[in-house]
Scaffold this motif. Structure first.
Motif, PDB file in Angstrom:
ATOM      1  N   GLU A  64       0.834  -1.198   0.000  1.00 47.54           N
ATOM      2  CA  GLU A  64       0.000   0.000   0.000  1.00 47.54           C
ATOM      3  C   GLU A  64       0.877   1.259   0.000  1.00 47.54           C
ATOM      4  O   GLU A  64       0.603   2.217  -0.730  1.00 47.54           O
ATOM      5  N   GLU A 111      -4.223  -1.861 -11.010  1.00 48.96           N
ATOM      6  CA  GLU A 111      -3.228  -1.582  -9.991  1.00 48.96           C
ATOM      7  C   GLU A 111      -1.844  -1.463 -10.618  1.00 48.96           C
ATOM      8  O   GLU A 111      -1.588  -1.994 -11.693  1.00 48.96           O
ATOM      9  N   ALA A 150      -5.134   3.985  -9.105  1.00 44.52           N
ATOM     10  CA  ALA A 150      -5.240   2.748  -8.326  1.00 44.52           C
ATOM     11  C   ALA A 150      -5.313   3.041  -6.835  1.00 44.52           C
ATOM     12  O   ALA A 150      -6.075   2.398  -6.097  1.00 44.52           O
ATOM     13  N   LEU A 151      -4.520   4.033  -6.382  1.00 42.48           N
ATOM     14  CA  LEU A 151      -4.544   4.376  -4.968  1.00 42.48           C
ATOM     15  C   LEU A 151      -5.912   4.938  -4.582  1.00 42.48           C
ATOM     16  O   LEU A 151      -6.481   4.578  -3.547  1.00 42.48           O
ATOM     17  N   ARG A 155      -8.321   2.124  -4.547  1.00 43.59           N
ATOM     18  CA  ARG A 155      -8.164   1.286  -3.358  1.00 43.59           C
ATOM     19  C   ARG A 155      -8.790   1.941  -2.141  1.00 43.59           C
ATOM     20  O   ARG A 155      -9.456   1.289  -1.334  1.00 43.59           O
ATOM     21  N   ARG A 156      -8.582   3.254  -2.021  1.00 47.29           N
ATOM     22  CA  ARG A 156      -9.161   3.938  -0.866  1.00 47.29           C
ATOM     23  C   ARG A 156     -10.682   3.954  -0.944  1.00 47.29           C
ATOM     24  O   ARG A 156     -11.365   3.865   0.078  1.00 47.29           O
ATOM     25  N   GLU A 187     -11.691   0.576   0.104  1.00 48.18           N
ATOM     26  CA  GLU A 187     -11.540   0.431   1.551  1.00 48.18           C
ATOM     27  C   GLU A 187     -12.688   1.121   2.287  1.00 48.18           C
ATOM     28  O   GLU A 187     -13.203   0.612   3.292  1.00 48.18           O
TER      29      GLU A 187
END
Length: 1021
Positions: A258, A417, A471-472, A475-476, A479
């Protein structure tokens, strides 16, 4: 022979030199085996024994749902076809299994083998995982994550003792995950040195084809990184994350990946120190990488503290039982590193070695890196490293330039990703590969050098900055959605569910969140006009004190506001700049001006679920404005929360209905009687309504019945069952049955309700508990019986609190078991406290401690029953009851002896006149002369019947309370029956006369005999 990276293979007599048969037998007999068996085999045997596997009873499971066209299958089919040609005519069978040990492909050197082998060695779909198949090549390769050889008696299963195999995990080159296992099986005597070389090259071919299934941009970046030799010359402390998989917990690996994704999205050269939960620190170093085709990316390498400077770690690649990390010397001069890649390597090309430019990219003027044209090798760049890290090769022309702009458009642009690379592809031996890493027939031995160790890469992740940023962010968002799925809807309370939505969204998505719901929704109903019936329910944010409408106040949105527009359209409305949102500004200029000092962007989302409008959620930001992705995320959060709010609303509605039914079925008032002074309380559970009930029943002879019960379960069915049981219990009690007989009749009723369950499974009514007490004020005694119910408490006039030793009895519904009644003395002023188990039973409290707490709360005899009820609920009841609580407190009174007249007479009709005369005198003394005529006729009829049809002794009693009760008892169990006498009958009119003159009459049975009673209404007289 001992190969590189392998342990010596001990010879065994029974196994003809191919396995330790006698040692295996000793192990299976429970004897210690410390030497002579390879560590990997011994560990596998121990795991098999701990799982309870039997060597001669292993039945392999078969899966019909395996994927015959997955990635590993598509990549392996051409390689297995070549292998089949290579081993044509031999006894070698080739198989490919997935990461769970399920065989997906089979090939045979000799096709006739398919007719002679058992199904488990021929048909795809059988599972060879170690936990079900014992020690075998496929299962052990997955467990040990490296090349494995298993010989003869090293197999755990008896059926495999004559075979040998070599197996090797196949990894995805981009992310390092094991995609499957390649396995060669053969007879014990067929062992060949070339098999190890062949399986390695075959695995390389499969891995290359897996790599070919990824995008061209990912492959270009990986080629450039590998060609630059980044983990060898420039970063001598780099270690591939996969090489330390046994050291790093999967949680730690996820943390590193991460952080690596964040560094990639930053698009800069630098380093970041990551502190893991166990206190260890790992430094992640980012370096720019540019492929020859112009793809710009960032490579993230890991630096572990404590590694020797100047010597890179070297990991033996996929060997059997590596004994440690080998090292190889690396030139320490500042000269340009030159790395020669083996033939067949995915980053190799014809011509001189490939090096990197100042940004870590491949320099090939005018020619893409993939073309393979020879170019000069400029000086590579070294990464920025933390203090104390030693850099042994760095060009004097290096700069710290990173990517200066977006990557050029490409038809195969990566949309997922960043590339995670945790192990490097395996180089093949020069001159022996056919392009897939498969040796030509007869040339396997020449490539034995490929089993030697190769330098480990330090690569943790590789990707493009723009893709990494996307991608970050993705991902967040995932999440946050994952967090929402666990945080929203934990209760079935509408208001709390709305608060959970706000707490999840701020600060994850927004800085401030307000939620407005109609009053009807908060009550569990559907709102008739949700746009005009909104009330501020939740205000939540990163700080307090903002001028939002406070919770509890009505909210009136104008027709052009984003909130009302989203409710009308059913879609989320985004206002990226509130200063330009005319509809929002026009609603309340003064109020909105104050808010603009704190917030600048808004997303208004309707709360819609199952076609019902539940309200609106407003997300505010004080910093960067919201975008379309934020609007989609807010809409997804609101949709999930709306379903939970609707579930809570429906539950609230159903609970209100059940609670209304429950209260409707409970007593609405207390009967008018003199025996006890009663107070009661009913407290429903927070989560659901149960089936608790209580009742006060006036009985003959000035007695009173006290009843408390609890139906097992919750919901509408329990409430309805409670109503049926309470009605039945009252009916049985009014028939003057003693407490034990009332419980017996209720027990039969509950059993019958179970049998009448429409599903036929008895799931409707599980059972019930009950406590029934009958208090007689003339004797000041109480007869009690219970059916699995908590015992009552008795508060004596002096303040002492006791729990009578009352047999528990079985719960109602079991059937066939008796109930025992116990009689206790209750002096004038005593209190009898009856309650259900919800008062004393709680998962967080000890029952004995609660009973002691109840004793202390009751030790105040001066309190009135109502005060006692409140004190008990305040001090003893749980703060958040999980079950209903029914509480009944009765202060007993004794009947004045001066209002009781009694006579005992023999069975002589001549005595009737004497008793009548004495009764008239008592009535005169009580001032009841007006009732004398009716009482005289009633007594004459009842006493005459007792003398004529009953048995001695005969007793007569007059009780003067709120009514006048006449009782005549005798020792006979024969009960009179009311009938209509014919005109020619000489008798049969006496009871009819009694029924006409009295308010009510009946028969009460005693242990010996019966009582005929009649009650006269004094008001009517």
């Amino acid at each position: 022979m001992v190969r590189s990276g392998e342990e010596p293979r001990p010879a065994g007599r029974a196994a003809e030199g191919t396995g330790p048969a006698s040692l295996r037998e000793l192990f299976l007999q429970g004897e210690p085996v410390e030497t002579g068996v390879r560590t990997s085999i011994l560990n596998s045997w121990q795991r098999c024994r701990s799982l309870g596997l039997s060597p001669d009873g292993l039945d392999l499971p078969y899966r019909e749902d395996f994927d015959p066209g997955g990635r590993i299958v598509r990549a392996a089919v051409p390689v297995l076809d070549r292998l089949q040609a290579t081993f044509a005519g031999s006894q070698v069978n080739i198989s490919v299994a997935d990461a769970n040990g399920t065989v997906l492909l089979r090939r045979f050197g000799d096709p006739s083998m398919a007719r002679s082998l058992p199904a488990i060695q021929v048909v795809p779909g059988f599972v060879f995982a170690e936990q079900v198949a014992g020690t075998n090549g496929i299962g052990l390769a997955l467990a040990e994550r490296q090349l494995i050889r298993v010989y003869g008696a090293e197999h755990f299963a008896e059926r495999s003792q004559q075979n040998a195999c070599v197996a090797l995990p196949v990894r995805d080159p981009l992310n390092g995950r094991i995609e499957g296992v390649l396995c060669f099986g053969y007879p014990r005597g067929f062992e060949r040195p070339a098999l190890g070389v062949a399986i390695r090259r075959a695995a390389e071919g499969i891995e290359r084809r897996l790599l070919g299934q990824s995008s061209a941009r990912e492959r270009a970046l990986l080629r450039t990184y590998l060609a630059a030799g980044a983990g060898v010359a420039d970063l001598h402390r780099g270690v591939a994350l996969e090489a330390l998989a046994n050291e790093f917990h999967p949680r730690d690996q996820a943390i590193l990946r991460e952080k690596a994704a964040e560094l990639i999205s930053g698009a800069q050269r630098g380093a970041a120190e990551v502190t893991l939960p166990d206190g260890r620190r790992v430094t992640l170093v980012s370096r720019p990488v540019t492929s020859g085709s112009g793809v710009r990316g960032i490579a993230i390498e890991a630096v572990l503290p404590g590694s020797p400077a100047g010597e890179p770690l070297v990991i033996p690649h996929q060997t059997d039982e590596p004994s440690g990390l080998a090292t190889s010397a690396v030139p320490s001069s500042a000269a340009r590193p030159v790395i020669t890649l083996p033939s067949g390597h995915l980053a190799a090309s014809s011509g001189p070695p490939v090096t990197t430019d100042g940004d870590g990219g491949t320099v090939r003027p005018g020619v893409p890196a993939e073309s393979g044209t020879p170019v000069p090798a400029p000086t590579p760049a070294g990464p920025a490293v933390p203090d104390g890290a030693r850099v042994t090769a760095r060009s004097t022309t290096d700069d710290d330039r990173g990517p200066t702009g977006p990557a050029p458009a490409d038809s195969d642009r990566v949309l997922g990703e960043p590339v995670t690379a945790v192990s490097s592809p395996v180089p093949a031996a020069p001159g022996t590969s056919d392009g897939d890493g498969i040796p030509e027939p007869g040339r396997g031995a020449a490539g034995e050098r490929s089993e030697a160790a190769f330098p480990a890469r330090g690569l943790v992740m590789l990707g493009e900055p723009q893709v990494g940023a996307y991608a970050l962010a993705a991902r967040r968002r995932l999440e946050l959605l994952s967090e929402a799925s666990t945080r929203i809807g934990t209760t079935l309370d509408v208001r709390r569910t709305a608060e959970e939505l706000a707490e999840t969204a701020a600060p994850g998505l927004a800085d401030f969140v307000t939620i407005d719901l109609p009053d009807a929704v908060l009550r569990g109903e559907e709102s008739a006009d949700p746009m005009a019936d909104l009330r501020r329910t939740v205000v939540h944010g990163i700080r307090e004190g903002l001028p939002f409408t406070p919770p509890g106040k009505r909210v009136d949105f104008g027709p052009t506001t984003p909130q009302l527009r989203c409710l009308g359209s059913g879609e989320a409305v985004l206002e990226p700049d509130l200063k330009a949102a005319a509809g929002w500004l026009a609603q309340d200029p003064e109020h909105t001006e104050r808010l603009l000092a704190h917030v600048h962007s808004l997303i208004a989302v309707p709360l819609l679920a199952r076609g019902v409008v539940l309200g609106v959620a407003s997300f505010y930001r004080a910093g960067s404005p919201f975008g379309d992705d934020d609007r989609s995320l807010a809409l997804e959060l609101a949709s999930r929360a709306a379903l939970s709010i609707d579930n809570a609303r429906r539950y609230t509605h159903e609970r209100a209905m059940v609670l209304a039914l429950q209260r409707r079925l409970l007593p609405h008032g207390l009967p008018d009687q003199d025996a006890v002074e009663v107070a009661h309380r009913y407290l429903p559970a927070e989560s659901d309504v149960g089936g608790d009930w209580y009742d006060v029943i006036p009985l003959s002879g000035a007695r009173v019945g006290l009843l408390v019960g609890d139906v097992v379960g919750h919901g509408m069915l329990s409430a309805a069952t409670m109503g049926r049981l309470r009605t039945a219990a009252r009916s049985f009690a009014e028939l003057d049955f003693p407490p034990d007989e009332v419980l017996t009749h209720l027990d039969n009723l509950v059993g019958r309700l179970d049998r009448e369950d429409p599903d036929g499974k008895g799931a409707g009514v599980i059972g019930a508990t009950c406590l029934y007490a009958v208090y007689d004020p003339t004797a000041q005694r109480c007869l009690m019986a219970r059916a699995g119910h908590p015992p009552p408490a008795v508060v004596h006039p002096d303040g002492a609190v006791t729990y009578p030793d009352l047999p528990a009895g079985p719960p109602l519904g079991l059937g066939g078991l008796p109930f025992d009644a116990v009689e206790v003395d209750l002096p004038e002023g005593s209190q009898l406290v009856l309650y259900t188990d919800g008062l004393i039973e709680d998962r967080n409290r000890d029952v004995d401690a609660v009973l002691e707490q109840l004793r202390e709360a009751l030790a105040h005899p001066e309190r009135a029953p109502g005060e006692t009820c409140q004190a008990v609920l305040d001090t003893v009841a749980p703060a958040h009851p999980h079950d209903d609580i029914a509480l009944l407190v009765a202060r007993v009174h004794a009947m004045d002896p001066g209002r009781i007249a009694a006579w005992e007479l023999p069975a002589d009709p001549a005595r009737v006149a004497e008793v009548r005369a004495s009764a008239m005198r008592w009535l005169s003394d009580w001032g009841l002369d007006e009732t004398g005529f009716a009482v005289e006729l009633i007594l004459s009829e009842l006493i005459t019947n007792a003398i004529r049809h009953g048995a001695a002794p005969i007793q007569v009693r007059l009780l003067y309370g709120k009514t006048l009760i006449c009782e005549v008892s005798d020792a006979s169990n024969t009960a009179p029956h009311l009938r209509r006498a014919a005109t020619t009958d000489e008798g049969g009119r006496g009871l009819f006369l009694v029924a006409q003159l009295s308010q009510s009459w009946g028969t009460r049975y005693l242990p010996q005999g019966k009582v005929i009673w009649a009650e006269c209404d004094l008001d009517a007289a």
